[in-house]
Structure formats: C-alpha cells, structure tokens
Scaffold this motif. Structure first.
Motif, PDB file in Angstrom:
ATOM      1  N   TYR A   1       0.858  -1.194   0.000  1.00 16.02           N
ATOM      2  CA  TYR A   1       0.000   0.000   0.000  1.00 16.02           C
ATOM      3  C   TYR A   1       0.888   1.235   0.000  1.00 16.02           C
ATOM      4  O   TYR A   1       0.629   2.219  -0.657  1.00 16.02           O
ATOM      5  CB  TYR A   1      -0.875   0.038   1.259  1.00 16.02           C
TER       6      TYR A   1
ATOM      7  N   GLU B   1      -3.472 -12.616  12.975  1.00 16.38           N
ATOM      8  CA  GLU B   1      -3.950 -11.537  13.838  1.00 16.38           C
ATOM      9  C   GLU B   1      -4.456 -10.357  13.018  1.00 16.38           C
ATOM     10  O   GLU B   1      -4.123 -10.217  11.843  1.00 16.38           O
ATOM     11  CB  GLU B   1      -2.786 -11.048  14.723  1.00 16.38           C
ATOM     12  N   SER B   2      -5.203  -9.515  13.697  1.00 13.85           N
ATOM     13  CA  SER B   2      -5.736  -8.308  13.071  1.00 13.85           C
ATOM     14  C   SER B   2      -4.600  -7.453  12.490  1.00 13.85           C
ATOM     15  O   SER B   2      -3.579  -7.265  13.143  1.00 13.85           O
ATOM     16  CB  SER B   2      -6.505  -7.517  14.131  1.00 13.85           C
ATOM     17  N   GLY B   3      -4.770  -6.989  11.269  1.00 16.92           N
ATOM     18  CA  GLY B   3      -3.813  -6.082  10.653  1.00 16.92           C
ATOM     19  C   GLY B   3      -2.644  -6.770   9.966  1.00 16.92           C
ATOM     20  O   GLY B   3      -1.758  -6.114   9.423  1.00 16.92           O
ATOM     21  N   ILE B   4      -2.629  -8.102   9.943  1.00 18.59           N
ATOM     22  CA  ILE B   4      -1.479  -8.851   9.424  1.00 18.59           C
ATOM     23  C   ILE B   4      -1.515  -8.955   7.887  1.00 18.59           C
ATOM     24  O   ILE B   4      -0.514  -9.295   7.257  1.00 18.59           O
ATOM     25  CB  ILE B   4      -1.402 -10.245  10.107  1.00 18.59           C
ATOM     26  N   GLY B   5      -2.695  -8.703   7.300  1.00 16.43           N
ATOM     27  CA  GLY B   5      -2.778  -8.711   5.835  1.00 16.43           C
ATOM     28  C   GLY B   5      -3.728  -9.753   5.260  1.00 16.43           C
ATOM     29  O   GLY B   5      -3.692 -10.026   4.053  1.00 16.43           O
ATOM     30  N   LYS B   6      -4.618 -10.305   6.070  1.00 19.71           N
ATOM     31  CA  LYS B   6      -5.518 -11.366   5.580  1.00 19.71           C
ATOM     32  C   LYS B   6      -6.468 -10.850   4.493  1.00 19.71           C
ATOM     33  O   LYS B   6      -6.585 -11.454   3.427  1.00 19.71           O
ATOM     34  CB  LYS B   6      -6.361 -11.947   6.740  1.00 19.71           C
ATOM     35  N   THR B   7      -7.127  -9.720   4.788  1.00 17.72           N
ATOM     36  CA  THR B   7      -8.074  -9.179   3.792  1.00 17.72           C
ATOM     37  C   THR B   7      -7.328  -8.758   2.532  1.00 17.72           C
ATOM     38  O   THR B   7      -7.809  -8.969   1.412  1.00 17.72           O
ATOM     39  CB  THR B   7      -8.855  -7.991   4.401  1.00 17.72           C
ATOM     40  N   THR B   8      -6.144  -8.203   2.715  1.00 21.76           N
ATOM     41  CA  THR B   8      -5.324  -7.808   1.558  1.00 21.76           C
ATOM     42  C   THR B   8      -5.051  -9.027   0.671  1.00 21.76           C
ATOM     43  O   THR B   8      -5.215  -8.964  -0.558  1.00 21.76           O
ATOM     44  CB  THR B   8      -3.991  -7.204   2.052  1.00 21.76           C
TER      45      THR B   8
ATOM     46  N   LYS C   1       4.899  -9.595   6.671  1.00 19.46           N
ATOM     47  CA  LYS C   1       4.964  -8.143   6.553  1.00 19.46           C
ATOM     48  C   LYS C   1       6.426  -7.765   6.400  1.00 19.46           C
ATOM     49  O   LYS C   1       7.271  -8.205   7.174  1.00 19.46           O
ATOM     50  CB  LYS C   1       4.396  -7.469   7.804  1.00 19.46           C
TER      51      LYS C   1
ATOM     52  N   ASN D   1       3.463  -0.496   4.729  1.00 24.10           N
ATOM     53  CA  ASN D   1       2.568  -1.648   4.607  1.00 24.10           C
ATOM     54  C   ASN D   1       2.909  -2.437   3.351  1.00 24.10           C
ATOM     55  O   ASN D   1       2.292  -2.268   2.297  1.00 24.10           O
ATOM     56  CB  ASN D   1       1.106  -1.186   4.578  1.00 24.10           C
TER      57      ASN D   1
END
Ligand SMILES: Nc1ncnc2c1ncn2[C@@H]1O[C@H](COP(=O)(O)OP(=O)(O)OP(=O)(O)O)[C@@H](O)[C@H]1O
Length: 218
Positions: free
Chosen positions: A11, A35-42, A213, A15
């Motif tokens: 991004y 975990e939250s923010g690790i990039g799953k949705t990405t 990441k 990121n």
C-alpha cells in the motif's frame, strides 16, 4: 484449482507484504488465520483480483488473473469467483430472488430460476425468496450472503470473516454450508479469519505472521 506464486503487495512503504504460495484444488478447502492487521483481507482481495499484486502470479483454473485487464477481470470474477463478505452486500430495494438474479445478470449468465430456488433451498432460505434483505435475521443474512457467492457455481469461493458476528451454533452452520456448497459445485474454498473456533473444522490451515509483513529497517 487456485495457485499463487511469489505474490507481494504494497500500500505504501509501511505496509508491504510477501505472501506464502498457495495451492488449493477442486473440492478442497484452506483456512487462512492471522492476527488483526497482518494482511488477511489484503491477501483475499489479491486472490479475488480486487487488488493487483506488485509481483508474482495468481492462477484460477488456467487463467492468470494478474494478466487480465480491469474489464476482463470483472467479467472473469463475476463468472468464476464467489465472495462471502463479512457484511453482506445486498441491493436493499430488491428481494432475495431478485438479488440473486442480478448476480447472474452481472456475470452475463442466463436467468436461471431453478438454480436460484435450489441454492436457497440448500441454505434453508426457500421461504425467504420474496423477502427483502432488511426482513432477514442476521443468521439468515449470512446464509443469504453465501447464496450470493455460490449462485453462479464459481470455481473459487472466498470468505472474509464469515462467522465473526455469529454465535457458536450459527458459526458451525455457516461453516458446514460453505463446505457443502464447495463440494457440490466442485469449487475451491478459502476462508480468512481470526475466529479460532474454525480451526478444528479444517484440516488444512496456514497462519499469516509478522514474517509476511516486510519491515523496513529505520
Ligand atoms: N487501502 C489501504 N491503504 C493503506 N494501508 C492499508 C490499506 N488497507 C489496509 N491497510 C493496512 O494494511 C494492513 C493489513 O490490512 P488487512 O485489512 O489486510 O489486515 P487483516 O489481517 O485483514 O486485519 P483484520 O483482521 O483486522 O481485518 C493494516 O496495517 C492496514 O492498516
């Protein structure tokens, strides 16, 4: 069959991600935890072709989606990829039946009312054919979201936190329905979640970690 090879994405400089290689065959399932923010949705959006990778390739069947243009990708996605979002994306002014007809239309498929009724029947929603989305309970909306994703018998079903808002009973039901639809349509299923309740329901899972990441040394 879906395969990813050497997929990376950024991004911005803070990121950046390097994702693991995946291979999920027809009728098979993969759970992606992290975990939250690790990039799953990405990662899920890259696999769906909603984001373009910086490097690497993503093949769905024989098609390398990283080589398709925007319009080609929209048509390919409509016909081959079903996405179950955490919050379902319905057209509120249309009934459930009309919403499903719209998904067939957008994928340039003929209107198939038999398929609409069959999918709703499989998901225990046949009685809700003429209901508007706001008239459905939360559990029914989540099942309806699965109907939207599988109506075109996609090669690939992707689910983004499909159980986060559900109690244990509905969580198990949604997982069973997703697995059942995957087998019936001989699709591949990829679920991303931080819901640890799902771990026992899947034989194959991977966990995204800080290693995915890319940390820029200061
Ligand atoms: N459009 C964007 N622009 C810049 N950074 C973004 C953008 N979207 C996401 N990010 C950042 O990328 C990282 C990964 O986000 P992502 O949504 O993929 O995580 P996630 O693992 O799905 O998290 P969650 O479980 O909380 O949904 C986060 O640090 C997020 O802030």
């Amino acid at each position: 069959m879906i395969t990813t090879r050497s997929v990376s994405f950024e991004y911005n400089e803070n990121n950046q991600f390097e994702f693991p290689d995946l291979s999920v065959s027809e009728g098979s399932e993969l759970l992606i935890l992290g975990e939250s923010g690790i990039g799953k949705t990405t990662f899920l959006h890259l696999i769906a072709g909603l984001l373009k990778p910086k490097t690497g390739n993503i093949k769905i069947g024989e098609t390398d989606i990283s080589k398709l243009t925007g319009r080609q990708l929209d048509i390919f996605r409509g016909a081959n990829v079903g996405i179950v979002f955490q919050r379902p994306h319905f057209i509120q002014a249309l009934t459930l039946e009309e919403n499903l007809g719209m998904i067939q239309y957008l994928a340039q498929k003929p209107h198939d009312s038999y398929q609409i009724k069959k999918v709703l029947d499989d998901l225990g929603l046949l009685g809700k054919l003429k209901s508007y989305p706001r008239q459905l309970s939360q559990g029914e909306q989540q099942r309806a979201a699965i109907a939207l994703a599988v109506i075109n018998r996609p090669k690939l079903i992707l689910a983004d936190e499909p159980t986060a808002a559900l109690d244990d009973k509905n969580c198990q039901r949604v997982v069973a329905l997703l697995k059942d639809q995957t087998k019936k349509s001989k699709s591949s299923l990829i679920i991303i979640t931080h819901d640890q309740r799902l771990k026992s329901a899947f034989t194959v899972s991977i966990t995204l970690s800080e290693q995915n990441k890319v940390v820029i040394p200061i």
